[in-house]
Design an enzyme around this catalytic site. Structure first.
Site, PDB file in Angstrom:
ATOM      1  N   ASP A  92       0.861  -1.177   0.000  1.00 21.63           N
ATOM      2  CA  ASP A  92       0.000   0.000   0.000  1.00 21.63           C
ATOM      3  C   ASP A  92       0.898   1.228   0.000  1.00 21.63           C
ATOM      4  OD1 ASP A  92      -2.360   1.433  -0.102  1.00 21.63           O
ATOM      5  OD2 ASP A  92      -3.122   0.739   1.825  1.00 21.63           O
ATOM      6  N   ASP A  93       0.319   2.362  -0.369  1.00 19.24           N
ATOM      7  CA  ASP A  93       1.100   3.596  -0.393  1.00 19.24           C
ATOM      8  C   ASP A  93       1.392   4.094   1.013  1.00 19.24           C
ATOM      9  OD1 ASP A  93      -1.597   4.237   0.076  1.00 19.24           O
ATOM     10  OD2 ASP A  93      -1.593   5.995  -1.223  1.00 19.24           O
ATOM     11  N   ASP A  96      -2.102   4.792   7.702  1.00 20.42           N
ATOM     12  CA  ASP A  96      -2.445   6.006   8.450  1.00 20.42           C
ATOM     13  C   ASP A  96      -2.933   5.612   9.842  1.00 20.42           C
ATOM     14  OD1 ASP A  96      -3.613   8.396   9.438  1.00 20.42           O
ATOM     15  OD2 ASP A  96      -4.066   9.093   7.428  1.00 20.42           O
TER      16      ASP A  96
END
Length: 159
Positions: A92-93, A96
């Site tokens: 995933d980028d 969070d």
């Protein structure tokens, strides 16, 4: 983007993203992965770049839709996979708050989970990441930005 939540901004250019993904790939190159699973949509581009660097041809996706204001943080799995992730690289980028990461980690507990960027709340859920940013930092990814004409400074001042 909630103005109360994000006090810092981090703009990632295409060049910076590519450099960061290549660095992350250097840390993964000695491992043999059966394939890569991208978490859509943010993980698609990093996964494609990592696949190229590691010469991996088998790529799959996990598709998750998250709801912020409408359904108070709910998640809907639009597409999963039929295994536990053994031998796979999960990409995933960003991690969070960890809401999406937790759901994907439950689906693929044996995958090696990497993100390019990580925030403190989600960081414990991934096996590896390249850059940590503050929890209150908004990351502006290149695919969310457009190119726009900017008037010359002299013309802006004359207005």
């Amino acid at each position: 983007m909630s103005s109360e939540r994000y006090h810092q901004h981090f703009t990632v250019s295409w060049d910076q993203l590519h450099r960061d993904v290549r660095q992350l790939s250097r840390e993964l190159v000695e491992r043999n992965f059966q394939g890569i699973i991208a978490i859509t949509r943010g993980g698609l581009i990093p996964a494609a770049l990592i696949a190229r660097e590691l010469n991996v041809r088998l790529i799959d996706t996990v598709c998750i839709k998250s709801y912020d204001r409408q359904e108070q943080g709910g998640l809907e799995v639009l597409k999963g996979v039929d295994h536990d992730g053994e031998g796979w690289l999960l990409v995933d980028d960003l991690v969070d708050t960890g809401k999406t990461a937790r759901a994907v980690r439950d689906m693929l507990p044996r995958a090696h989970f990497v993100t390019v960027y990580a925030k403190p709340e989600g960081r414990p859920l991934v096996d590896q990441y390249l850059t940590e940013v503050g929890q209150n930092c908004w990351i502006q990814f290149p695919w969310d930005m457009g190119v726009a004409y900017v008037e010359p400074l002299a013309d802006q001042i004359r207005k």
